[in-house]
Design an enzyme around this catalytic site. Structure first.
Site, short mmCIF file in Angstrom:
data_model
loop_
_atom_site.label_atom_id
_atom_site.label_comp_id
_atom_site.label_asym_id
_atom_site.label_seq_id
_atom_site.Cartn_x
_atom_site.Cartn_y
_atom_site.Cartn_z
CG HIS A 199 -1.81 1.16 1.34
ND1 HIS A 199 -1.46 2.27 2.08
CD2 HIS A 199 -3.00 1.44 0.77
CE1 HIS A 199 -2.42 3.17 1.98
NE2 HIS A 199 -3.37 2.70 1.20
CB CYS B 153 -2.91 -0.76 -15.35
SG CYS B 153 -3.91 -2.15 -14.86
C1 PEP Z 1 -2.51 -5.16 -10.56
O1 PEP Z 1 -2.87 -6.15 -9.91
O2 PEP Z 1 -1.48 -5.15 -11.26
C2 PEP Z 1 -3.30 -3.93 -10.53
C3 PEP Z 1 -3.00 -2.91 -11.29
O3 PEP Z 1 -4.33 -3.88 -9.64
P1 PEP Z 1 -4.13 -3.60 -8.06
O4 PEP Z 1 -2.70 -3.23 -7.86
O5 PEP Z 1 -5.07 -2.53 -7.72
O6 PEP Z 1 -4.48 -4.93 -7.49
#
Ligand code: PEP
Ligand code: MG
Length: 558
Positions: A127, A510
Protein backbone atom coordinates in the site's frame (compact mmCIF):
# COMPACT_ATOMS: atom_id res chain seq x y z
CA UNK A 1 49.86 4.37 -19.12
CA UNK A 2 46.75 6.55 -19.26
CA UNK A 3 44.04 6.05 -16.67
CA UNK A 4 40.59 7.36 -17.60
CA UNK A 5 37.23 7.42 -15.88
CA UNK A 6 33.70 8.49 -16.75
CA UNK A 7 33.05 12.13 -15.96
CA UNK A 8 30.38 12.36 -13.25
CA UNK A 9 27.42 14.58 -14.09
CA UNK A 10 23.99 15.30 -12.75
CA UNK A 11 20.82 14.25 -14.53
CA UNK A 12 20.14 17.86 -15.53
CA UNK A 13 23.63 18.10 -17.04
CA UNK A 14 23.15 14.85 -18.98
CA UNK A 15 20.00 16.28 -20.64
CA UNK A 16 21.64 19.64 -21.34
CA UNK A 17 24.72 18.02 -22.86
CA UNK A 18 22.58 15.73 -25.04
CA UNK A 19 20.41 18.63 -26.28
CA UNK A 20 23.39 20.94 -26.84
CA UNK A 21 25.28 18.27 -28.77
CA UNK A 22 22.29 17.81 -31.10
CA UNK A 23 22.18 21.62 -31.51
CA UNK A 24 25.86 21.61 -32.45
CA UNK A 25 25.24 18.72 -34.87
CA UNK A 26 27.67 16.47 -33.02
CA UNK A 27 25.08 13.72 -32.47
CA UNK A 28 21.58 12.95 -33.79
CA UNK A 29 18.37 13.06 -31.75
CA UNK A 30 18.14 9.27 -31.52
CA UNK A 31 21.63 9.07 -30.07
CA UNK A 32 20.74 11.79 -27.58
CA UNK A 33 17.75 9.71 -26.43
CA UNK A 34 19.88 6.60 -26.04
CA UNK A 35 22.53 8.49 -24.03
CA UNK A 36 20.14 9.49 -21.25
CA UNK A 37 19.03 6.82 -18.77
CA UNK A 38 15.63 6.26 -17.19
CA UNK A 39 17.17 6.82 -13.76
CA UNK A 40 18.34 10.26 -14.88
CA UNK A 41 14.84 11.22 -16.05
CA UNK A 42 13.44 9.99 -12.75
CA UNK A 43 16.05 11.93 -10.78
CA UNK A 44 15.05 15.15 -12.54
CA UNK A 45 11.45 14.91 -11.41
CA UNK A 46 12.05 14.59 -7.68
CA UNK A 47 13.98 16.43 -4.99
CA UNK A 48 17.42 14.99 -4.26
CA UNK A 49 19.77 15.33 -1.29
CA UNK A 50 22.41 17.99 -1.69
CA UNK A 51 25.41 15.71 -2.54
CA UNK A 52 27.77 17.42 -0.06
CA UNK A 53 25.20 17.25 2.75
CA UNK A 54 24.59 13.57 2.07
CA UNK A 55 28.32 12.81 1.99
CA UNK A 56 28.66 14.57 5.35
CA UNK A 57 25.81 12.51 6.83
CA UNK A 58 27.50 9.30 5.72
CA UNK A 59 30.82 10.46 7.16
CA UNK A 60 29.11 11.26 10.44
CA UNK A 61 27.76 7.68 10.45
CA UNK A 62 24.15 8.86 10.38
CA UNK A 63 23.06 6.18 7.91
CA UNK A 64 20.75 4.01 10.02
CA UNK A 65 19.52 1.33 7.66
CA UNK A 66 18.34 0.57 4.16
CA UNK A 67 14.89 -0.46 3.01
CA UNK A 68 13.30 -0.77 -0.41
CA UNK A 69 13.54 2.21 -2.75
CA UNK A 70 9.76 2.30 -3.08
CA UNK A 71 9.19 5.81 -4.45
CA UNK A 72 12.02 8.10 -5.59
CA UNK A 73 13.11 11.45 -4.20
CA UNK A 74 14.69 12.65 -0.97
CA UNK A 75 12.93 14.03 2.09
CA UNK A 76 13.94 15.42 5.43
CA UNK A 77 11.56 16.09 8.30
CA UNK A 78 10.50 15.34 11.85
CA UNK A 79 9.48 11.78 12.63
CA UNK A 80 5.78 11.23 13.34
CA UNK A 81 4.14 7.91 14.02
CA UNK A 82 0.47 8.26 13.17
CA UNK A 83 -1.40 9.66 10.21
CA UNK A 84 -3.45 12.18 12.22
CA UNK A 85 -0.33 13.86 13.64
CA UNK A 86 1.29 13.80 10.19
CA UNK A 87 -1.80 15.51 8.73
CA UNK A 88 -2.03 18.06 11.54
CA UNK A 89 1.65 19.06 11.46
CA UNK A 90 2.13 18.64 7.71
CA UNK A 91 -0.91 20.78 6.89
CA UNK A 92 0.41 23.43 9.28
CA UNK A 93 3.52 23.65 7.11
CA UNK A 94 5.88 21.51 9.19
CA UNK A 95 8.15 19.02 7.46
CA UNK A 96 7.30 15.54 8.71
CA UNK A 97 8.20 11.97 7.80
CA UNK A 98 5.45 9.48 8.53
CA UNK A 99 6.90 6.29 10.05
CA UNK A 100 4.57 3.28 10.22
CA UNK A 101 4.96 -0.49 10.58
CA UNK A 102 2.97 -0.52 7.31
CA UNK A 103 0.33 1.82 5.90
CA UNK A 104 -3.36 1.15 5.32
CA UNK A 105 -6.07 3.15 3.55
CA UNK A 106 -6.75 4.91 6.90
CA UNK A 107 -3.35 6.61 6.61
CA UNK A 108 -3.90 8.42 3.30
CA UNK A 109 -4.48 11.88 4.82
CA UNK A 110 -1.22 11.60 6.78
CA UNK A 111 0.71 10.33 3.76
CA UNK A 112 -0.62 13.21 1.72
CA UNK A 113 0.62 15.80 4.25
CA UNK A 114 4.01 14.19 4.96
CA UNK A 115 7.22 14.93 3.05
CA UNK A 116 8.07 11.24 2.97
CA UNK A 117 6.90 7.84 4.19
CA UNK A 118 8.90 5.09 5.86
CA UNK A 119 7.51 1.64 6.58
CA UNK A 120 9.06 -1.31 8.37
CA UNK A 121 7.12 -3.92 6.41
CA UNK A 122 5.85 -4.38 2.87
CA UNK A 123 7.20 -4.86 -0.63
CA UNK A 124 7.35 -2.80 -3.79
CA UNK A 125 3.61 -3.20 -4.44
CA UNK A 126 2.53 -2.71 -0.83
CA UNK A 127 0.00 0.00 0.00
CA UNK A 128 2.69 2.50 1.02
CA UNK A 129 4.72 1.98 -2.17
CA UNK A 130 1.78 2.17 -4.58
CA UNK A 131 0.11 5.16 -2.94
CA UNK A 132 3.35 7.12 -2.46
CA UNK A 133 4.33 6.58 -6.09
CA UNK A 134 0.89 7.78 -7.14
CA UNK A 135 1.34 10.93 -5.05
CA UNK A 136 4.91 11.44 -6.30
CA UNK A 137 6.04 11.25 -2.71
CA UNK A 138 9.31 9.83 -1.41
CA UNK A 139 8.91 6.43 0.23
CA UNK A 140 11.19 3.82 1.72
CA UNK A 141 9.24 0.63 2.37
CA UNK A 142 10.05 -2.66 4.05
CA UNK A 143 12.95 -1.34 6.16
CA UNK A 144 12.88 -4.55 8.19
CA UNK A 145 15.50 -3.48 10.76
CA UNK A 146 13.18 -0.79 12.04
CA UNK A 147 10.96 -1.42 15.03
CA UNK A 148 8.27 1.25 14.82
CA UNK A 149 6.17 1.76 17.95
CA UNK A 150 3.16 3.93 17.31
CA UNK A 151 2.08 4.05 20.96
CA UNK A 152 5.49 4.95 22.38
CA UNK A 153 5.95 7.32 19.38
CA UNK A 154 9.43 6.17 18.45
CA UNK A 155 11.35 3.72 16.32
CA UNK A 156 14.55 1.89 16.98
CA UNK A 157 17.23 0.41 14.75
CA UNK A 158 19.86 -1.54 16.60
CA UNK A 159 20.88 0.73 19.46
CA UNK A 160 19.53 3.98 17.98
CA UNK A 161 16.14 5.42 18.87
CA UNK A 162 14.36 8.17 16.96
CA UNK A 163 11.51 9.81 18.88
CA UNK A 164 8.58 11.86 17.62
CA UNK A 165 9.69 15.35 16.63
CA UNK A 166 13.31 14.34 16.00
CA UNK A 167 14.73 15.04 12.57
CA UNK A 168 15.38 12.26 10.10
CA UNK A 169 15.90 11.89 6.36
CA UNK A 170 15.01 9.26 3.77
CA UNK A 171 16.10 8.65 0.20
CA UNK A 172 13.38 6.87 -1.76
CA UNK A 173 15.72 6.37 -4.72
CA UNK A 174 18.23 4.31 -2.72
CA UNK A 175 16.18 3.13 0.27
CA UNK A 176 18.56 4.84 2.74
CA UNK A 177 17.33 6.05 6.14
CA UNK A 178 19.35 8.66 8.07
CA UNK A 179 19.10 10.35 11.43
CA UNK A 180 19.08 14.15 11.42
CA UNK A 181 18.53 16.68 8.67
CA UNK A 182 20.06 16.51 5.21
CA UNK A 183 19.54 19.49 2.92
CA UNK A 184 17.50 18.70 -0.22
CA UNK A 185 17.45 20.32 -3.66
CA UNK A 186 14.08 20.74 -5.38
CA UNK A 187 13.38 19.23 -8.79
CA UNK A 188 13.79 21.78 -11.56
CA UNK A 189 12.70 21.15 -15.10
CA UNK A 190 14.68 23.14 -17.63
CA UNK A 191 13.74 24.18 -21.15
CA UNK A 192 16.08 21.48 -22.44
CA UNK A 193 13.98 18.88 -20.65
CA UNK A 194 10.90 19.99 -22.65
CA UNK A 195 12.84 19.84 -25.93
CA UNK A 196 14.24 16.42 -25.08
CA UNK A 197 10.83 14.99 -24.15
CA UNK A 198 9.36 16.27 -27.42
CA UNK A 199 11.97 14.29 -29.36
CA UNK A 200 11.14 11.27 -27.21
CA UNK A 201 7.49 11.46 -28.29
CA UNK A 202 8.45 11.69 -31.95
CA UNK A 203 10.22 8.34 -31.74
CA UNK A 204 8.05 6.21 -29.49
CA UNK A 205 5.40 3.95 -30.95
CA UNK A 206 3.40 2.92 -27.88
CA UNK A 207 1.14 5.11 -25.77
CA UNK A 208 1.71 6.15 -22.19
CA UNK A 209 -1.18 6.58 -19.80
CA UNK A 210 -1.31 7.23 -16.07
CA UNK A 211 -2.77 5.44 -13.08
CA UNK A 212 -4.79 8.20 -11.43
CA UNK A 213 -7.89 8.25 -9.24
CA UNK A 214 -8.59 11.93 -8.64
CA UNK A 215 -8.67 15.00 -10.92
CA UNK A 216 -5.57 16.48 -9.20
CA UNK A 217 -3.49 13.43 -10.17
CA UNK A 218 -5.00 13.37 -13.65
CA UNK A 219 -3.94 17.00 -14.13
CA UNK A 220 -0.39 16.21 -13.02
CA UNK A 221 -0.37 13.22 -15.35
CA UNK A 222 -1.36 15.39 -18.31
CA UNK A 223 1.37 17.89 -17.46
CA UNK A 224 3.81 14.99 -17.59
CA UNK A 225 2.47 13.95 -21.00
CA UNK A 226 0.02 11.13 -20.22
CA UNK A 227 -2.40 10.29 -23.01
CA UNK A 228 -5.23 8.98 -20.87
CA UNK A 229 -5.83 7.09 -17.66
CA UNK A 230 -5.02 3.40 -17.78
CA UNK A 231 -6.23 2.66 -14.27
CA UNK A 232 -8.57 4.50 -11.94
CA UNK A 233 -8.81 2.42 -8.78
CA UNK A 234 -12.33 3.32 -7.70
CA UNK A 235 -11.91 1.97 -4.17
CA UNK A 236 -9.71 4.98 -3.41
CA UNK A 237 -12.85 7.07 -3.80
CA UNK A 238 -14.70 5.01 -1.18
CA UNK A 239 -11.91 5.34 1.36
CA UNK A 240 -12.30 9.14 1.52
CA UNK A 241 -13.51 10.41 4.87
CA UNK A 242 -16.83 11.74 3.56
CA UNK A 243 -17.70 8.47 1.85
CA UNK A 244 -16.43 5.90 4.30
CA UNK A 245 -19.51 6.00 6.61
CA UNK A 246 -21.83 5.14 3.70
CA UNK A 247 -19.46 2.39 2.57
CA UNK A 248 -19.44 0.94 6.09
CA UNK A 249 -23.24 1.23 6.19
CA UNK A 250 -23.39 -0.73 2.92
CA UNK A 251 -21.13 -3.48 4.27
CA UNK A 252 -22.99 -3.65 7.59
CA UNK A 253 -26.43 -3.75 5.94
CA UNK A 254 -28.47 -6.81 6.83
CA UNK A 255 -30.21 -7.15 3.48
CA UNK A 256 -30.34 -5.98 -0.11
CA UNK A 257 -32.60 -3.04 0.73
CA UNK A 258 -30.14 -1.78 3.35
CA UNK A 259 -27.24 -2.14 0.91
CA UNK A 260 -29.11 -0.31 -1.83
CA UNK A 261 -29.94 2.58 0.52
CA UNK A 262 -26.27 3.01 1.45
CA UNK A 263 -25.17 2.69 -2.19
CA UNK A 264 -27.64 5.43 -3.15
CA UNK A 265 -25.71 7.75 -0.81
CA UNK A 266 -22.44 6.85 -2.53
CA UNK A 267 -23.80 7.35 -6.04
CA UNK A 268 -23.58 11.20 -6.15
CA UNK A 269 -19.99 11.07 -4.85
CA UNK A 270 -18.96 8.56 -7.47
CA UNK A 271 -20.76 10.47 -10.22
CA UNK A 272 -18.95 13.70 -9.41
CA UNK A 273 -15.61 11.83 -9.04
CA UNK A 274 -16.00 10.29 -12.47
CA UNK A 275 -17.17 13.53 -13.99
CA UNK A 276 -14.10 15.34 -12.68
CA UNK A 277 -11.75 12.66 -13.90
CA UNK A 278 -13.31 12.25 -17.35
CA UNK A 279 -13.40 16.02 -17.84
CA UNK A 280 -9.78 16.50 -16.79
CA UNK A 281 -8.61 13.84 -19.23
CA UNK A 282 -10.96 14.56 -22.18
CA UNK A 283 -10.59 13.78 -25.04
CA UNK A 284 -8.22 11.03 -23.87
CA UNK A 285 -9.67 7.70 -22.68
CA UNK A 286 -10.19 6.90 -19.00
CA UNK A 287 -10.17 3.31 -17.76
CA UNK A 288 -12.34 2.94 -14.69
CA UNK A 289 -11.67 -0.22 -12.72
CA UNK A 290 -14.64 -1.36 -10.65
CA UNK A 291 -14.36 -2.12 -6.95
CA UNK A 292 -11.54 -4.54 -6.18
CA UNK A 293 -10.42 -4.86 -2.53
CA UNK A 294 -11.95 -7.17 0.06
CA UNK A 295 -14.70 -5.47 2.06
CA UNK A 296 -13.04 -5.94 5.45
CA UNK A 297 -10.48 -3.31 4.38
CA UNK A 298 -13.17 -0.69 4.86
CA UNK A 299 -13.91 -1.77 8.43
CA UNK A 300 -11.80 -1.31 11.58
CA UNK A 301 -9.27 -4.08 12.29
CA UNK A 302 -10.41 -7.14 14.22
CA UNK A 303 -7.78 -6.69 16.95
CA UNK A 304 -8.63 -2.99 17.39
CA UNK A 305 -12.30 -3.83 17.83
CA UNK A 306 -11.49 -6.55 20.37
CA UNK A 307 -9.38 -4.11 22.39
CA UNK A 308 -12.12 -1.47 22.20
CA UNK A 309 -14.76 -3.94 23.41
CA UNK A 310 -12.53 -5.15 26.25
CA UNK A 311 -11.88 -1.54 27.34
CA UNK A 312 -15.57 -0.62 27.27
CA UNK A 313 -16.45 -3.75 29.22
CA UNK A 314 -13.68 -3.14 31.78
CA UNK A 315 -14.99 0.35 32.38
CA UNK A 316 -18.45 -1.09 32.79
CA UNK A 317 -19.61 0.95 29.81
CA UNK A 318 -22.31 -0.90 27.97
CA UNK A 319 -24.83 0.91 25.90
CA UNK A 320 -24.92 1.72 22.24
CA UNK A 321 -21.17 2.15 21.74
CA UNK A 322 -20.48 -1.37 22.98
CA UNK A 323 -23.37 -2.83 20.99
CA UNK A 324 -22.12 -1.07 17.85
CA UNK A 325 -18.55 -2.32 18.35
CA UNK A 326 -19.83 -5.87 18.90
CA UNK A 327 -21.97 -5.70 15.79
CA UNK A 328 -19.02 -4.48 13.71
CA UNK A 329 -16.77 -7.18 15.16
CA UNK A 330 -19.30 -9.86 14.24
CA UNK A 331 -19.31 -8.61 10.62
CA UNK A 332 -15.51 -8.38 10.56
CA UNK A 333 -15.35 -12.01 11.78
CA UNK A 334 -17.82 -13.02 9.06
CA UNK A 335 -15.70 -11.32 6.39
CA UNK A 336 -12.42 -12.64 7.78
CA UNK A 337 -10.41 -14.65 5.24
CA UNK A 338 -7.12 -16.51 5.66
CA UNK A 339 -5.96 -15.30 2.25
CA UNK A 340 -7.85 -12.09 1.52
CA UNK A 341 -5.82 -11.51 -1.64
CA UNK A 342 -7.23 -14.80 -2.96
CA UNK A 343 -10.67 -14.25 -1.56
CA UNK A 344 -13.71 -12.07 -2.02
CA UNK A 345 -12.21 -9.35 -4.17
CA UNK A 346 -12.16 -8.22 -7.79
CA UNK A 347 -15.16 -9.23 -9.88
CA UNK A 348 -16.12 -11.76 -7.17
CA UNK A 349 -17.36 -8.82 -5.11
CA UNK A 350 -19.54 -7.53 -7.92
CA UNK A 351 -20.86 -11.04 -8.52
CA UNK A 352 -21.78 -11.50 -4.83
CA UNK A 353 -23.19 -7.99 -4.61
CA UNK A 354 -24.33 -7.00 -8.14
CA UNK A 355 -25.84 -3.80 -6.73
CA UNK A 356 -22.29 -2.43 -6.24
CA UNK A 357 -21.48 -2.89 -9.95
CA UNK A 358 -24.86 -1.42 -10.80
CA UNK A 359 -24.22 1.72 -8.74
CA UNK A 360 -20.74 2.18 -10.19
CA UNK A 361 -21.99 1.73 -13.76
CA UNK A 362 -24.79 4.23 -13.14
CA UNK A 363 -22.30 6.76 -11.76
CA UNK A 364 -20.03 6.39 -14.81
CA UNK A 365 -22.82 6.74 -17.38
CA UNK A 366 -24.60 9.58 -15.61
CA UNK A 367 -21.27 11.44 -15.48
CA UNK A 368 -20.52 10.74 -19.15
CA UNK A 369 -24.06 11.81 -20.21
CA UNK A 370 -23.80 15.06 -18.21
CA UNK A 371 -20.46 15.80 -19.86
CA UNK A 372 -21.85 14.98 -23.31
CA UNK A 373 -24.59 17.57 -22.70
CA UNK A 374 -21.89 20.09 -21.78
CA UNK A 375 -20.16 19.31 -25.08
CA UNK A 376 -17.32 17.26 -23.56
CA UNK A 377 -16.84 14.00 -25.45
CA UNK A 378 -15.51 11.12 -23.38
CA UNK A 379 -15.13 7.38 -23.91
CA UNK A 380 -15.16 5.63 -20.55
CA UNK A 381 -13.53 2.21 -20.55
CA UNK A 382 -15.05 0.10 -17.81
CA UNK A 383 -12.66 -2.52 -16.51
CA UNK A 384 -13.67 -5.64 -14.61
CA UNK A 385 -10.94 -6.85 -12.22
CA UNK A 386 -9.59 -10.30 -11.36
CA UNK A 387 -11.46 -12.18 -14.07
CA UNK A 388 -10.36 -15.79 -14.55
CA UNK A 389 -13.39 -17.20 -16.33
CA UNK A 390 -15.35 -15.73 -19.22
CA UNK A 391 -18.56 -16.40 -17.27
CA UNK A 392 -17.42 -13.97 -14.55
CA UNK A 393 -16.80 -11.31 -17.17
CA UNK A 394 -20.14 -11.87 -18.92
CA UNK A 395 -21.98 -11.63 -15.58
CA UNK A 396 -20.53 -8.18 -14.85
CA UNK A 397 -20.66 -7.00 -18.47
CA UNK A 398 -24.40 -7.72 -18.63
CA UNK A 399 -25.00 -5.43 -15.64
CA UNK A 400 -22.86 -2.65 -17.12
CA UNK A 401 -24.58 -2.79 -20.53
CA UNK A 402 -28.05 -2.91 -19.00
CA UNK A 403 -27.36 0.11 -16.79
CA UNK A 404 -25.71 1.95 -19.72
CA UNK A 405 -28.86 1.50 -21.82
CA UNK A 406 -31.10 2.60 -18.92
CA UNK A 407 -29.12 5.75 -18.19
CA UNK A 408 -28.81 6.77 -21.83
CA UNK A 409 -32.57 6.34 -22.25
CA UNK A 410 -33.32 8.36 -19.12
CA UNK A 411 -30.90 11.12 -20.10
CA UNK A 412 -31.76 10.97 -23.80
CA UNK A 413 -28.05 11.06 -24.60
CA UNK A 414 -25.71 8.59 -26.26
CA UNK A 415 -22.16 7.96 -25.13
CA UNK A 416 -19.59 5.56 -26.46
CA UNK A 417 -17.99 3.16 -24.02
CA UNK A 418 -15.99 -0.07 -23.83
CA UNK A 419 -16.16 -2.93 -21.36
CA UNK A 420 -12.89 -4.76 -20.89
CA UNK A 421 -11.01 -6.75 -18.32
CA UNK A 422 -7.84 -6.95 -16.35
CA UNK A 423 -5.67 -9.97 -17.02
CA UNK A 424 -4.20 -10.58 -13.60
CA UNK A 425 -4.60 -14.26 -12.83
CA UNK A 426 -2.82 -16.94 -14.88
CA UNK A 427 -6.10 -18.53 -15.97
CA UNK A 428 -7.15 -15.34 -17.69
CA UNK A 429 -3.89 -15.24 -19.67
CA UNK A 430 -4.20 -18.90 -20.63
CA UNK A 431 -7.85 -18.55 -21.72
CA UNK A 432 -7.44 -15.10 -23.25
CA UNK A 433 -8.82 -16.17 -26.65
CA UNK A 434 -12.07 -17.15 -24.93
CA UNK A 435 -12.23 -14.06 -22.73
CA UNK A 436 -11.66 -11.78 -25.74
CA UNK A 437 -14.92 -13.07 -27.21
CA UNK A 438 -16.60 -10.73 -24.74
CA UNK A 439 -13.95 -8.32 -23.45
CA UNK A 440 -13.30 -5.26 -25.62
CA UNK A 441 -9.87 -4.52 -24.17
CA UNK A 442 -7.26 -6.11 -21.92
CA UNK A 443 -5.09 -4.50 -19.30
CA UNK A 444 -2.43 -6.63 -17.63
CA UNK A 445 -2.54 -6.22 -13.87
CA UNK A 446 0.98 -7.44 -13.36
CA UNK A 447 1.00 -6.83 -9.60
CA UNK A 448 -1.53 -9.59 -9.09
CA UNK A 449 -0.30 -11.58 -12.08
CA UNK A 450 3.17 -11.66 -10.50
CA UNK A 451 1.71 -12.54 -7.10
CA UNK A 452 -0.42 -15.36 -8.48
CA UNK A 453 2.17 -16.72 -10.93
CA UNK A 454 5.12 -16.72 -8.55
CA UNK A 455 3.09 -17.50 -5.45
CA UNK A 456 4.81 -14.63 -3.60
CA UNK A 457 2.59 -12.31 -1.56
CA UNK A 458 2.84 -8.78 -2.94
CA UNK A 459 2.44 -7.38 0.57
CA UNK A 460 4.71 -9.62 2.60
CA UNK A 461 7.39 -11.02 0.33
CA UNK A 462 9.75 -8.02 0.52
CA UNK A 463 12.07 -9.74 2.98
CA UNK A 464 12.26 -13.00 1.01
CA UNK A 465 12.83 -11.19 -2.27
CA UNK A 466 15.60 -9.02 -0.78
CA UNK A 467 17.32 -12.22 0.34
CA UNK A 468 16.82 -13.84 -3.09
CA UNK A 469 18.36 -10.81 -4.81
CA UNK A 470 21.32 -10.84 -2.40
CA UNK A 471 21.83 -14.57 -3.06
CA UNK A 472 21.64 -13.99 -6.81
CA UNK A 473 18.55 -16.20 -7.11
CA UNK A 474 16.68 -13.21 -8.55
CA UNK A 475 18.40 -10.67 -10.75
CA UNK A 476 15.80 -8.05 -9.84
CA UNK A 477 12.68 -7.76 -7.66
CA UNK A 478 9.95 -9.32 -9.87
CA UNK A 479 7.43 -6.82 -8.47
CA UNK A 480 9.55 -4.01 -9.95
CA UNK A 481 10.78 -5.45 -13.25
CA UNK A 482 8.61 -8.03 -14.91
CA UNK A 483 9.80 -11.64 -14.71
CA UNK A 484 10.03 -12.02 -18.49
CA UNK A 485 10.39 -15.79 -18.65
CA UNK A 486 7.49 -16.55 -16.29
CA UNK A 487 4.98 -13.72 -15.98
CA UNK A 488 6.18 -12.33 -19.34
CA UNK A 489 5.45 -15.64 -21.04
CA UNK A 490 1.90 -15.49 -19.71
CA UNK A 491 1.60 -11.91 -20.98
CA UNK A 492 2.69 -13.05 -24.46
CA UNK A 493 0.22 -15.93 -24.29
CA UNK A 494 -2.54 -13.51 -23.26
CA UNK A 495 -1.78 -11.11 -26.08
CA UNK A 496 -1.58 -13.87 -28.69
CA UNK A 497 -4.80 -15.47 -27.45
CA UNK A 498 -6.69 -12.19 -27.22
CA UNK A 499 -5.69 -11.08 -30.70
CA UNK A 500 -6.53 -14.48 -32.21
CA UNK A 501 -10.12 -13.64 -31.37
CA UNK A 502 -9.93 -9.86 -31.88
CA UNK A 503 -6.98 -8.92 -34.10
CA UNK A 504 -7.21 -5.26 -33.10
CA UNK A 505 -7.72 -5.84 -29.37
CA UNK A 506 -6.44 -2.84 -27.39
CA UNK A 507 -3.96 -4.07 -24.80
CA UNK A 508 -2.11 -2.27 -22.02
CA UNK A 509 -0.45 -2.84 -18.69
CA UNK A 510 -1.43 -1.09 -15.45
CA UNK A 511 0.57 -2.91 -12.78
CA UNK A 512 3.44 -1.03 -11.12
CA UNK A 513 5.73 -2.52 -13.79
CA UNK A 514 4.21 -0.06 -16.30
CA UNK A 515 6.65 2.64 -15.11
CA UNK A 516 9.77 0.47 -15.05
CA UNK A 517 12.01 1.16 -18.07
CA UNK A 518 13.01 -2.48 -18.69
CA UNK A 519 9.38 -3.59 -18.49
CA UNK A 520 8.21 -0.74 -20.75
CA UNK A 521 10.64 -1.97 -23.39
CA UNK A 522 9.30 -5.50 -22.95
CA UNK A 523 5.73 -4.22 -23.35
CA UNK A 524 6.63 -2.43 -26.57
CA UNK A 525 8.35 -5.52 -27.95
CA UNK A 526 5.42 -7.84 -27.24
CA UNK A 527 2.96 -5.55 -29.00
CA UNK A 528 1.04 -3.71 -26.29
CA UNK A 529 -0.70 -0.50 -27.30
CA UNK A 530 0.17 1.39 -24.15
CA UNK A 531 1.66 1.28 -20.67
CA UNK A 532 0.10 2.97 -17.67
CA UNK A 533 1.98 4.11 -14.58
CA UNK A 534 1.83 6.64 -11.76
CA UNK A 535 1.88 10.28 -12.99
CA UNK A 536 5.44 10.98 -11.87
CA UNK A 537 6.74 8.01 -13.84
CA UNK A 538 5.06 9.06 -17.09
CA UNK A 539 8.18 10.86 -18.46
CA UNK A 540 10.32 7.81 -17.58
CA UNK A 541 7.89 5.55 -19.45
CA UNK A 542 7.78 7.90 -22.47
CA UNK A 543 11.57 7.87 -22.62
CA UNK A 544 11.79 4.07 -22.24
CA UNK A 545 9.17 3.67 -24.99
CA UNK A 546 11.33 5.81 -27.32
CA UNK A 547 14.41 3.75 -26.47
CA UNK A 548 12.39 0.61 -27.23
CA UNK A 549 11.47 2.00 -30.65
CA UNK A 550 15.13 2.78 -31.25
CA UNK A 551 16.11 -0.80 -30.52
CA UNK A 552 17.26 -0.37 -26.95
CA UNK A 553 15.05 -3.18 -25.75
CA UNK A 554 16.24 -5.70 -23.25
CA UNK A 555 13.54 -8.24 -24.05
CA UNK A 556 15.16 -11.62 -23.94
CA UNK A 557 12.43 -14.11 -24.73
CA UNK A 558 13.78 -17.61 -25.22
C1 PEP B 1 -2.51 -5.16 -10.56
O1 PEP B 1 -2.87 -6.15 -9.91
O2 PEP B 1 -1.48 -5.15 -11.26
C2 PEP B 1 -3.30 -3.93 -10.53
C3 PEP B 1 -3.00 -2.91 -11.29
O3 PEP B 1 -4.33 -3.88 -9.64
P1 PEP B 1 -4.13 -3.60 -8.06
O4 PEP B 1 -2.70 -3.23 -7.86
O5 PEP B 1 -5.07 -2.53 -7.72
O6 PEP B 1 -4.48 -4.93 -7.49
MG1 MG C 1 -4.86 -6.24 -9.15
Amino acid sequence: MLRTRTGKRTAAAAIKIAVDMVGEKLIKKDEAIMRVTGEQIEQLLHPIFDPAAKAAAIKEKRLLTKGLSASPGAATGMAVFDADTAAEKGNAGEAVILVRPETTPDDIHGMDAARGILTARGGMTSHAAVVARGMGKTCVAGAEDIKADEHAKRFTVGGTTVKEGEWMSIDGSTGEVFTGRIATKDAELSGEFGTFMKWVDDFRTIGVRANADIPRDAKKAREFGAEGIGLCRTEHMFFEESRLPSMVEMIMAKDLDGRKKALAKLLPFQRSDFKGLLKEMAPFPVTIRFLDPPLHEFLPKREELMVKIARLEAKGQGGSELAEAERTLARVQELHEFNPMLGLRGCRLGIMYPEITEMQARAVFEAACELAKEGVKTVPEIMIPLVGFIGEFRHQEAIVRRVAAEVMKERKTKVEYLVGTMIEVPRAAVTAAEIAKAAEFFSFGTNDLTQTTLGFSRDDAGKIIKNYVELGLFEKDPFVTIDQDGVGALVVQGITGGRTTRPKLKIGICGEHGGDPTTVKFCARVGMNYVSCSPFRVPVARHAAAQAALGGSSYTSK
